[in-house]
Design an enzyme around this catalytic site. Structure first.
Site, PDB file in Angstrom:
ATOM      1  N   HIS A 136      73.162  54.247  24.644  1.00 18.84           N
ATOM      2  CA  HIS A 136      72.754  54.037  26.036  1.00 18.84           C
ATOM      3  C   HIS A 136      72.626  55.364  26.803  1.00 18.84           C
ATOM      4  CE1 HIS A 136      76.717  54.996  27.674  1.00 18.84           C
ATOM      5  NE2 HIS A 136      77.163  54.491  26.533  1.00 18.84           N
ATOM      6  N   HIS A 145      63.135  65.730  17.366  1.00 14.74           N
ATOM      7  CA  HIS A 145      63.259  64.976  16.119  1.00 14.74           C
ATOM      8  C   HIS A 145      64.741  64.705  15.881  1.00 14.74           C
ATOM      9  CE1 HIS A 145      62.427  64.827  11.476  1.00 14.74           C
ATOM     10  NE2 HIS A 145      63.125  63.798  11.901  1.00 14.74           N
TER      11      HIS A 145
HETATM   12  C1  LIG Z   1      71.311  74.198   9.456  1.00 12.88           C
HETATM   13  C2  LIG Z   1      70.116  74.568   8.623  1.00 12.88           C
HETATM   14  C3  LIG Z   1      68.843  74.482   9.488  1.00 12.88           C
HETATM   15  C4  LIG Z   1      70.379  76.004   8.218  1.00 12.88           C
HETATM   16  O1  LIG Z   1      69.331  76.497   7.470  1.00 12.88           O
HETATM   17  P1  LIG Z   1      69.316  78.061   7.101  1.00 12.88           P
HETATM   18  O2  LIG Z   1      69.343  78.872   8.331  1.00 12.88           O
HETATM   19  O3  LIG Z   1      68.189  78.233   6.159  1.00 12.88           O
HETATM   20  O4  LIG Z   1      70.725  78.304   6.427  1.00 12.88           O
HETATM   21  P2  LIG Z   1      71.055  78.658   4.892  1.00 12.88           P
HETATM   22  O5  LIG Z   1      70.604  77.576   3.992  1.00 12.88           O
HETATM   23  O6  LIG Z   1      70.596  80.060   4.664  1.00 12.88           O
HETATM   24  O7  LIG Z   1      72.649  78.616   4.922  1.00 12.88           O
HETATM   25  C5  LIG Z   1      73.426  79.597   5.597  1.00 12.88           C
HETATM   26  C6  LIG Z   1      74.891  79.213   5.490  1.00 12.88           C
HETATM   27  O8  LIG Z   1      75.122  78.052   6.290  1.00 12.88           O
HETATM   28  C7  LIG Z   1      75.650  76.992   5.492  1.00 12.88           C
HETATM   29  N1  LIG Z   1      75.024  75.753   5.971  1.00 12.88           N
HETATM   30  C8  LIG Z   1      73.692  75.474   6.008  1.00 12.88           C
HETATM   31  N2  LIG Z   1      73.479  74.267   6.536  1.00 12.88           N
HETATM   32  C9  LIG Z   1      74.689  73.758   6.834  1.00 12.88           C
HETATM   33  C10 LIG Z   1      75.093  72.539   7.371  1.00 12.88           C
HETATM   34  N3  LIG Z   1      74.198  71.610   7.738  1.00 12.88           N
HETATM   35  N4  LIG Z   1      76.408  72.336   7.556  1.00 12.88           N
HETATM   36  C11 LIG Z   1      77.318  73.285   7.186  1.00 12.88           C
HETATM   37  N5  LIG Z   1      76.978  74.465   6.663  1.00 12.88           N
HETATM   38  C12 LIG Z   1      75.685  74.700   6.475  1.00 12.88           C
HETATM   39  C13 LIG Z   1      75.251  77.336   4.066  1.00 12.88           C
HETATM   40  O9  LIG Z   1      76.136  76.743   3.158  1.00 12.88           O
HETATM   41  C14 LIG Z   1      75.332  78.830   4.083  1.00 12.88           C
HETATM   42  O10 LIG Z   1      76.684  79.204   3.980  1.00 12.88           O
HETATM   43  P3  LIG Z   1      77.116  80.537   3.175  1.00 12.88           P
HETATM   44  O11 LIG Z   1      76.461  81.650   3.933  1.00 12.88           O
HETATM   45  O12 LIG Z   1      78.592  80.498   3.296  1.00 12.88           O
HETATM   46  O13 LIG Z   1      76.576  80.352   1.794  1.00 12.88           O
HETATM   47  C15 LIG Z   1      69.896  73.635   7.398  1.00 12.88           C
HETATM   48  O14 LIG Z   1      70.818  73.928   6.369  1.00 12.88           O
HETATM   49  C16 LIG Z   1      70.023  72.159   7.728  1.00 12.88           C
HETATM   50  O15 LIG Z   1      71.112  71.573   7.783  1.00 12.88           O
HETATM   51  N6  LIG Z   1      68.851  71.519   7.984  1.00 12.88           N
HETATM   52  C17 LIG Z   1      68.764  70.115   8.253  1.00 12.88           C
HETATM   53  C18 LIG Z   1      67.745  69.479   7.297  1.00 12.88           C
HETATM   54  C19 LIG Z   1      67.641  67.979   7.502  1.00 12.88           C
HETATM   55  O16 LIG Z   1      68.609  67.280   7.686  1.00 12.88           O
HETATM   56  N7  LIG Z   1      66.425  67.497   7.494  1.00 12.88           N
HETATM   57  C20 LIG Z   1      66.143  66.095   7.724  1.00 12.88           C
HETATM   58  C21 LIG Z   1      64.660  65.889   7.523  1.00 12.88           C
HETATM   59  S1  LIG Z   1      64.138  64.291   7.971  1.00 12.88           S
END
Ligand SMILES: CC(C)(COP(=O)(O)OP(=O)(O)OC[C@H]1O[C@@H](n2cnc3c(N)ncnc32)[C@H](O)[C@@H]1OP(=O)(O)O)[C@@H](O)C(=O)NCCC(=O)NCCS
Length: 219
Positions: A136, A145
């Protein structure tokens, strides 16, 4: 039945296409995807790139839905559709539960199993993905998104172009800033600033985005 074209032929488009078919409100004329290798997407013909929009309009296609997950690109493609004289359609799955007092703007997509509760507002071109809960009085601004399985408690605000990954939870009344990205599984317990990339439980800001176009920032 109005005729509609999908703009974007990627994986998100497949889910929107099946959502539209389940809802049955439009006849899908086809999908626009420039340079697509495939001739069809789940049986819908690929018609070419955006340059065919004016021709489609003359052929009686009256509506468009933008089926790309990139929040900034979705806005630009919507502007192109409108410039070609098409109206923005909504795609709302019949098995989403939407309050009669919620307000959903043009171009909104709501996938199966999503719940949108009393007096929530969903801005133009926003996506409420599969199984997400928008409780709500939430306010989702334009081109937001909300990823699959998110749980937004009451009164959460999500700013222009922000993206919440799969399974993000947010406690009541918190705000997520414009163009912010919240990582999958995060727990938002304090406001997230504009342009932040944040994740974890509780969500912490890891960095600030520098990839947002100046046109998007100007608004
Ligand atoms: C948060 C996010 C955008 C980060 O992407 P990024 O900047 O490319 O980050 P990286 O993959 O380089 O990861 C960097 C660090 O953050 C950590 N990390 C990344 N995503 C995380 C998350 N969601 N939760 C906790 N830690 C996360 C990684 O493990 C990494 O840790 P390390 O440095 O200790 O190895 C991405 O991981 C994410 O969660 N995207 C959401 C995707 C999704 O749900 N899409 C739905 C589509 S419908």
């Amino acid at each position: 039945v109005s005729r509609l074209v999908l703009m974007g032929g990627g994986p998100h488009a497949k889910v929107v296409l099946e959502t539209l078919r389940a809802a049955g409100l439009y006849e899908v004329a086809g999908v626009l995807e420039p340079g697509a290798a495939a001739r069809s997407l789940l049986g819908a013909p690929v018609l070419g790139g955006d340059d065919v929009l004016p021709r489609l309009r003359t052929e009686g296609v009256t509506h468009a839905i933008v089926t790309v997950g990139d929040n900034s690109l979705r806005r630009r493609l919507a502007a192109r559709a409108q410039a070609a004289g098409l109206e923005l359609a909504q795609a709302i799955h019949p098995r989403a539960a939407i309050s009669p007092t919620a307000r959903l703007a043009p171009g909104v997509v709501v996938m199966a199993g999503a719940v949108i509760n009393a007096e929530a507002t969903v801005g133009p071109l926003a996506i409420v993905n599969t199984g997400a809960v928008v409780d709500h009085d939430c306010r989702l601004d334009e081109a937001v998104h909300v990823g699959p399985g998110c749980a937004l408690a009451g009164g959460v605000r999500v700013g222009l172009g922000a993206f919440l990954g799969a399974g993000v939870s947010a406690i009541p009344q918190v705000g997520v800033g414009r163009w912010a990205i919240v990582g999958a599984g995060a727990a938002v317990v304090r406001d997230i600033p504009d342009l932040a990339v944040a994740y974890g439980a509780p969500a912490r800001v890891a960095r600030t985005r520098n990839d947002i176009r100046s046109e998007d920032l100007a608004e």
